[in-house]
Design a protein around this motif. Structure first.
Motif, PDB file in Angstrom:
ATOM      1  N   LEU A 246       0.828  -1.202   0.000  1.00 37.03           N
ATOM      2  CA  LEU A 246       0.000   0.000   0.000  1.00 37.03           C
ATOM      3  C   LEU A 246       0.869   1.262   0.000  1.00 37.03           C
ATOM      4  O   LEU A 246       0.540   2.246  -0.667  1.00 37.03           O
ATOM      5  CB  LEU A 246      -0.921  -0.001   1.223  1.00 37.03           C
ATOM      6  N   GLY A 247       1.973   1.220   0.732  1.00 35.69           N
ATOM      7  CA  GLY A 247       2.888   2.359   0.745  1.00 35.69           C
ATOM      8  C   GLY A 247       3.473   2.616  -0.639  1.00 35.69           C
ATOM      9  O   GLY A 247       3.597   3.767  -1.064  1.00 35.69           O
ATOM     10  N   GLU A 248       3.827   1.550  -1.348  1.00 32.97           N
ATOM     11  CA  GLU A 248       4.355   1.707  -2.707  1.00 32.97           C
ATOM     12  C   GLU A 248       3.298   2.302  -3.638  1.00 32.97           C
ATOM     13  O   GLU A 248       3.613   3.121  -4.513  1.00 32.97           O
ATOM     14  CB  GLU A 248       4.815   0.350  -3.230  1.00 32.97           C
ATOM     15  N   TYR A 274       8.619  11.025   2.245  1.00 33.57           N
ATOM     16  CA  TYR A 274       8.632  10.258   3.487  1.00 33.57           C
ATOM     17  C   TYR A 274       7.526  10.695   4.451  1.00 33.57           C
ATOM     18  O   TYR A 274       7.204   9.959   5.382  1.00 33.57           O
ATOM     19  CB  TYR A 274      10.010  10.351   4.142  1.00 33.57           C
ATOM     20  N   LEU A 275       6.942  11.849   4.236  1.00 32.49           N
ATOM     21  CA  LEU A 275       5.796  12.250   5.065  1.00 32.49           C
ATOM     22  C   LEU A 275       4.610  11.327   4.812  1.00 32.49           C
ATOM     23  O   LEU A 275       3.876  10.965   5.737  1.00 32.49           O
ATOM     24  CB  LEU A 275       5.404  13.700   4.768  1.00 32.49           C
ATOM     25  N   LYS A 308      -4.993   3.975   2.160  1.00 33.32           N
ATOM     26  CA  LYS A 308      -3.978   3.132   2.810  1.00 33.32           C
ATOM     27  C   LYS A 308      -4.207   3.082   4.317  1.00 33.32           C
ATOM     28  O   LYS A 308      -4.176   2.002   4.934  1.00 33.32           O
ATOM     29  CB  LYS A 308      -2.585   3.696   2.528  1.00 33.32           C
ATOM     30  N   GLU A 309      -4.444   4.230   4.936  1.00 34.08           N
ATOM     31  CA  GLU A 309      -4.636   4.274   6.383  1.00 34.08           C
ATOM     32  C   GLU A 309      -5.866   3.493   6.816  1.00 34.08           C
ATOM     33  O   GLU A 309      -5.863   2.816   7.847  1.00 34.08           O
ATOM     34  CB  GLU A 309      -4.747   5.726   6.841  1.00 34.08           C
ATOM     35  N   VAL A 345      -3.183  -2.869  -6.158  1.00 30.38           N
ATOM     36  CA  VAL A 345      -2.964  -3.483  -4.847  1.00 30.38           C
ATOM     37  C   VAL A 345      -4.278  -4.033  -4.295  1.00 30.38           C
ATOM     38  O   VAL A 345      -4.307  -5.105  -3.680  1.00 30.38           O
ATOM     39  CB  VAL A 345      -2.347  -2.465  -3.872  1.00 30.38           C
ATOM     40  N   ALA A 346      -5.378  -3.322  -4.537  1.00 32.35           N
ATOM     41  CA  ALA A 346      -6.680  -3.784  -4.052  1.00 32.35           C
ATOM     42  C   ALA A 346      -7.038  -5.138  -4.661  1.00 32.35           C
ATOM     43  O   ALA A 346      -7.545  -6.025  -3.970  1.00 32.35           O
ATOM     44  CB  ALA A 346      -7.753  -2.748  -4.376  1.00 32.35           C
TER      45      ALA A 346
END
Length: 411
Positions: A246-248, A274-275, A308-309, A345-346
């Motif tokens: 998810l981060g990617e 990076y934030l 993502k969160e 990703v989903a």
């Protein structure tokens, strides 16, 4: 106390062995201690322990712990015996293992040093060759693996790959998550790599496994399904890897949007990579002041971040039913997002939802395996890489295998 009596006690020589002479070779910087077997002592076959006739003797020498600033060399005429069953064989000595050129106490010292420094560093400090120190490490690992209880039951396993060197050269690492140690290291990351470990387990051991945390690598899934009973309820795709995917996806959305904004002379996303990837609780006060308005904006990246969160919050469930409902609701939001990286990703998550639900219910995580992976990377940095894969595997077992490495009778 005479020097011979002193060294007999230092070396711990049991009867019928005794120190016959202590020679100080100043020119060579050595103390040479000569040991001998009493003439009337029985000669014993090392393989069957039967008293047999003597055959001859062979002079051998071993490096021992230093005496002050001098290297200590133990020298002995070791008897060979003639056994009717095993032929002419060399008797064992009590201070070293068969075939070793070092006493057991010296090997124990090297093992202690190797826990703290690289092979090259230990070789320099002890004035030995690189190959000599590497040989002690390999013997220690062989000894530890031989002593390992192969019948022990491991309930929670972790499976991960780690790179040997660049160009997609990997090894497969199986860990015991309860003990936090490496159980098996195999070449490559193929189905056969993991099956080699499963083949060594008894039926009881396979059945006793409760969870196997891994990423969504198809070869690992196939190997586990083929070898482990009820694997469909034990394979767990842990939170770490889902968060990574998810981060990617968020980062891909950010890069795409950043290019569009730059064309319009908008630098809102400059320097914010990076934030978006760091947990909110880990941001500094200054970073939070920058990130909060971005997070609450109408940026496409902010929407991807919110998806993502939301996905990461679903790991708090305990019930499989409610967890499945939550993930399917999340999937509906993600697939309608019109953000292709997020949709990709989903779809992957939907296909592997069964394993994600296992991870939620079993509270399974690959965190211990990732911790070991990080320590393996540290080993590679400290050693400045490895010449071949076998030495790489040996180092992993030595430092992370939880093995009893010391010679018999030492520690």
């Amino acid at each position: 106390m005479r020097d011979r009596d002193l060294y007999s006690r230092i070396l711990g020589l049991p009867s019928p062995w005794r120190v016959s002479e202590v020679e100080l070779a100043l020119g060579q910087g050595q103390v040479r201690v000569h040991a001998e077997l009493e003439a009337d002592a029985p000669r014993v076959c090392p393989q069957c322990a039967q008293v047999v006739p003597g055959y001859d003797t062979r002079r051998r020498q071993w490096r021992h712990l230093d005496t002050c600033q001098y290297q200590t060399i133990l020298v002995a005429e070791v008897p060979r015996v003639q056994c009717p069953e095993h032929g002419v064989v060399t008797m064992r000595v009590p201070w070293a293992e068969p075939g070793a050129g070092f006493t057991a106490l010296f090997e124990a010292l090297v093992i202690d040093w190797l826990r703290e420094a690289s092979v090259s560093a230990v070789a320099r400090q002890l004035r030995l060759s690189w190959n000599a120190i590497d040989g002690i490490m390999r013997r220690a690992v062989d000894r530890g693996l031989h002593r390992r209880n192969t019948r022990a039951v491991c309930k929670r396993l972790g499976v991960d790959e780690t790179s040997f060197r660049k160009r997609h050269d990997y090894v497969t690492v199986v860990t015991d998550q309860d003990r936090g140690c490496v159980l098996h290291v195999a070449d490559d990351r193929t189905k056969a790599s993991l099956e080699a470990y499963y083949h060594g387990l008894t039926k009881k051991q396979r059945t006793a496994i409760e969870s196997i945390a891994m990423d969504m690598w198809e070869a690992y899934i196939q190997a586990t399904v083929a070898q482990i009973p009820e694997a469909g309820r034990k394979i767990a795709f842990d939170k770490f890897h889902v968060a990574q995917y998810l981060g990617e996806a968020v980062d891909k959305v950010r890069r795409q949007e950043h290019k569009v904004l730059l064309k319009a002379h908008d630098e809102s996303l400059t320097g914010t990579k990076y934030l978006w990837l760091t947990k909110g609780g880990n941001l500094s006060a200054k970073q939070r002041r920058v990130f909060t308005p971005l997070r609450d904006s109408k940026l496409t990246t902010a929407r991807a971040w919110a998806i993502k969160e939301e996905g990461m919050s679903l790991w708090q469930y305990r019930s499989r039913t409610w967890a499945e409902k939550g993930w399917r609701r999340w999937y509906g939001w993600a697939i309608r997002s019109r953000l292709e990286p997020v949709k990709t990703v989903a779809r992957m998550i939907k296909e592997h939802l069964w394993g994600i639900l296992n991870a939620v219910v079993l509270r399974a995580t690959n965190g211990p395996a990732e911790s070991i992976n990080s320590r393996i990377k540290t080993l590679k940095i400290r050693s400045r890489g490895f010449r071949n894969k076998e030495r790489f595997k040996t180092a992993i077992y030595f430092h992370l295998g939880g093995l009893n490495l010391y010679p018999a009778g030492v520690k």
